[in-house]
Design a protein around this motif. Structure first.
Motif, PDB file in Angstrom:
ATOM      1  N   THR A  85      46.668  33.648  64.442  1.00  7.39           N
ATOM      2  CA  THR A  85      46.239  34.481  63.560  1.00  7.39           C
ATOM      3  C   THR A  85      47.314  35.411  62.957  1.00  7.39           C
ATOM      4  O   THR A  85      47.290  35.355  61.761  1.00  7.39           O
ATOM      5  N   LEU A  86      48.372  35.863  63.721  1.00 13.80           N
ATOM      6  CA  LEU A  86      49.563  36.729  63.257  1.00 13.80           C
ATOM      7  C   LEU A  86      50.341  35.881  62.346  1.00 13.80           C
ATOM      8  O   LEU A  86      51.120  36.332  61.611  1.00 13.80           O
ATOM      9  N   THR A  87      50.600  34.468  62.647  1.00 13.28           N
ATOM     10  CA  THR A  87      51.412  33.817  62.090  1.00 13.28           C
ATOM     11  C   THR A  87      50.831  32.976  60.732  1.00 13.28           C
ATOM     12  O   THR A  87      51.471  32.063  60.326  1.00 13.28           O
ATOM     13  N   ALA A  88      49.834  33.120  60.596  1.00 17.18           N
ATOM     14  CA  ALA A  88      49.071  32.238  59.453  1.00 17.18           C
ATOM     15  C   ALA A  88      49.923  32.806  58.101  1.00 17.18           C
ATOM     16  O   ALA A  88      50.225  33.816  57.889  1.00 17.18           O
ATOM     17  N   LYS A  89      50.076  31.505  57.493  1.00 19.58           N
ATOM     18  CA  LYS A  89      50.755  31.827  56.242  1.00 19.58           C
ATOM     19  C   LYS A  89      49.873  31.942  55.096  1.00 19.58           C
ATOM     20  O   LYS A  89      49.938  32.698  53.842  1.00 19.58           O
ATOM     21  N   SER A  90      48.706  31.312  55.160  1.00 20.08           N
ATOM     22  CA  SER A  90      47.443  31.589  54.159  1.00 20.08           C
ATOM     23  C   SER A  90      46.203  31.920  54.821  1.00 20.08           C
ATOM     24  O   SER A  90      45.931  31.352  55.835  1.00 20.08           O
ATOM     25  N   VAL A  91      45.652  33.022  54.199  1.00 25.96           N
ATOM     26  CA  VAL A  91      44.683  33.491  54.705  1.00 25.96           C
ATOM     27  C   VAL A  91      43.485  33.447  53.546  1.00 25.96           C
ATOM     28  O   VAL A  91      43.706  34.097  52.555  1.00 25.96           O
ATOM     29  N   ALA A  92      42.093  33.222  53.736  1.00 27.54           N
ATOM     30  CA  ALA A  92      41.141  33.156  52.824  1.00 27.54           C
ATOM     31  C   ALA A  92      40.165  34.237  53.272  1.00 27.54           C
ATOM     32  O   ALA A  92      39.760  34.289  54.452  1.00 27.54           O
ATOM     33  N   ASP A 148      48.789  34.541  50.039  1.00 24.15           N
ATOM     34  CA  ASP A 148      49.871  33.776  50.756  1.00 24.15           C
ATOM     35  C   ASP A 148      50.855  35.242  51.609  1.00 24.15           C
ATOM     36  O   ASP A 148      51.356  35.846  50.762  1.00 24.15           O
ATOM     37  N   ARG A 149      50.432  34.997  52.618  1.00 27.42           N
ATOM     38  CA  ARG A 149      51.240  35.885  53.581  1.00 27.42           C
ATOM     39  C   ARG A 149      52.937  35.712  53.580  1.00 27.42           C
ATOM     40  O   ARG A 149      53.449  36.812  53.979  1.00 27.42           O
ATOM     41  N   SER A 150      53.239  34.523  53.541  1.00 29.32           N
ATOM     42  CA  SER A 150      54.588  34.162  53.484  1.00 29.32           C
ATOM     43  C   SER A 150      55.387  34.994  52.256  1.00 29.32           C
ATOM     44  O   SER A 150      56.690  35.000  52.188  1.00 29.32           O
ATOM     45  N   ALA A 151      54.715  35.134  51.093  1.00 32.67           N
ATOM     46  CA  ALA A 151      55.272  35.851  49.982  1.00 32.67           C
ATOM     47  C   ALA A 151      54.552  37.293  49.599  1.00 32.67           C
ATOM     48  O   ALA A 151      54.025  37.357  48.468  1.00 32.67           O
ATOM     49  N   LYS A 152      54.620  38.015  50.628  1.00 37.27           N
ATOM     50  CA  LYS A 152      54.311  39.539  50.449  1.00 37.27           C
ATOM     51  C   LYS A 152      52.767  39.579  50.074  1.00 37.27           C
ATOM     52  O   LYS A 152      52.456  40.302  49.152  1.00 37.27           O
ATOM     53  N   GLU A 153      52.009  38.501  50.620  1.00 42.94           N
ATOM     54  CA  GLU A 153      50.625  38.840  50.369  1.00 42.94           C
ATOM     55  C   GLU A 153      50.287  38.333  48.963  1.00 42.94           C
ATOM     56  O   GLU A 153      49.429  39.183  48.319  1.00 42.94           O
ATOM     57  N   LYS A 165      41.521  56.097  35.980  1.00 44.07           N
ATOM     58  CA  LYS A 165      41.079  57.403  35.077  1.00 44.07           C
ATOM     59  C   LYS A 165      42.398  57.489  34.199  1.00 44.07           C
ATOM     60  O   LYS A 165      41.857  57.913  32.762  1.00 44.07           O
ATOM     61  N   HIS A 166      43.426  57.175  34.351  1.00 44.42           N
ATOM     62  CA  HIS A 166      44.532  57.244  33.415  1.00 44.42           C
ATOM     63  C   HIS A 166      44.962  56.042  32.436  1.00 44.42           C
ATOM     64  O   HIS A 166      45.266  56.257  31.289  1.00 44.42           O
ATOM     65  N   ASP A 167      44.844  54.801  33.093  1.00 46.07           N
ATOM     66  CA  ASP A 167      44.970  53.759  32.399  1.00 46.07           C
ATOM     67  C   ASP A 167      44.337  52.565  33.109  1.00 46.07           C
ATOM     68  O   ASP A 167      43.678  52.824  34.098  1.00 46.07           O
ATOM     69  N   HIS A 168      44.130  51.650  32.394  1.00 45.35           N
ATOM     70  CA  HIS A 168      43.312  50.533  32.641  1.00 45.35           C
ATOM     71  C   HIS A 168      43.888  49.392  33.310  1.00 45.35           C
ATOM     72  O   HIS A 168      43.310  48.346  33.659  1.00 45.35           O
ATOM     73  N   ASP A 169      45.377  49.607  33.710  1.00 46.74           N
ATOM     74  CA  ASP A 169      46.121  48.495  34.703  1.00 46.74           C
ATOM     75  C   ASP A 169      46.046  48.668  35.995  1.00 46.74           C
ATOM     76  O   ASP A 169      46.351  49.663  36.538  1.00 46.74           O
ATOM     77  N   LEU A 170      45.110  47.956  36.511  1.00 47.33           N
ATOM     78  CA  LEU A 170      45.035  47.816  37.784  1.00 47.33           C
ATOM     79  C   LEU A 170      45.885  46.995  38.663  1.00 47.33           C
ATOM     80  O   LEU A 170      45.509  46.703  39.773  1.00 47.33           O
ATOM     81  N   ILE A 171      46.872  46.087  37.862  1.00 42.77           N
ATOM     82  CA  ILE A 171      47.765  45.439  38.725  1.00 42.77           C
ATOM     83  C   ILE A 171      48.651  45.934  39.606  1.00 42.77           C
ATOM     84  O   ILE A 171      49.235  47.009  39.272  1.00 42.77           O
ATOM     85  N   VAL A 172      48.685  45.704  41.025  1.00 39.90           N
ATOM     86  CA  VAL A 172      49.717  46.197  41.772  1.00 39.90           C
ATOM     87  C   VAL A 172      50.905  45.578  41.755  1.00 39.90           C
ATOM     88  O   VAL A 172      50.848  44.380  41.555  1.00 39.90           O
TER      89      VAL A 172
END
Length: 182
Positions: A7-14, A29-34, A171-178
């Motif tokens: 579980t801890l070394t999983a590269k892809s998690v659904a 994809d956990r190998s690329a900063k989730e 509330k301040h802008d509509h951009d919810l992209i992290v």
């Protein structure tokens, strides 16, 4: 490899949110900063419950009326939900390869909502059971560490500060992209 290590070394998690009328499926994809690889909405088409009831009635008549039509209608809908899930899973794995771990939202019987949910609160456990069978046919089980059940309430509390930041930003802008996501 033991279960914790897998579980801890999983590269892809659904992450899978099962539900008879609606649900979802997201893969990171956990190998690329989730990084989110894909997200699918598994929502029932309008009119499906009615069609399922009609099909259940037809099947019950064939059996001389010896069938619980409400359960049979839910069974028909659950099988359709799992078929949609398997369809998107096949498409995803064809493009990105097999998924290492599946985190499925478990069912928590919320007694405080029991009265309003009494009629259909058993639907989600039915879908979860059929989903577990479909995943087991693919070799994905809790025994081998590729299937993990999670209580959504416990998972969401881990991210409450992130949700708070998103809500304040909303509330301040509509951009919810992290930052870092596409």
């Amino acid at each position: 490899m033991d279960l914790a290590a897998r579980t801890l070394t999983a590269k892809s998690v659904a992450g899978v949110d099962p539900g008879l009328a609606s649900g979802g499926f997201v893969v990171i994809d956990r190998s690329a900063k989730e990084r989110v690889l894909a997200a699918f909405s598994l929502v029932e088409k309008s009119g499906t419950p009615k069609l399922a009831k009609e099909e259940a009635r037809r099947r019950a008549e064939v059996l001389g009326g010896w069938s619980d039509m409400e359960f049979l209608a839910a069974d028909i809908r659950a099988r359709a939900w799992v078929a949609r899930f398997e369809g998107v899973l096949v498409l995803f794995e064809a493009e990105h390869g097999p998924i290492d771990v599946f985190a499925v939202e478990s069912f928590v019987d919320q007694r405080q909502h029991a009265r309003q949910m009494m009629k259909n609160r058993w639907h989600t456990p039915l879908v979860i059971g059929m989903l577990a069978c479909a995943l087991e046919r693919r070799g994905i089980t809790s025994e081998n560490g590729r299937l993990v059940y999670q209580d959504a309430g416990r998972v969401l509390t881990q991210f409450s500060s992130e949700f708070g930041r998103r809500k304040a930003r909303e509330k301040h802008d509509h951009d919810l992209i992290v930052p870092g996501d596409r």
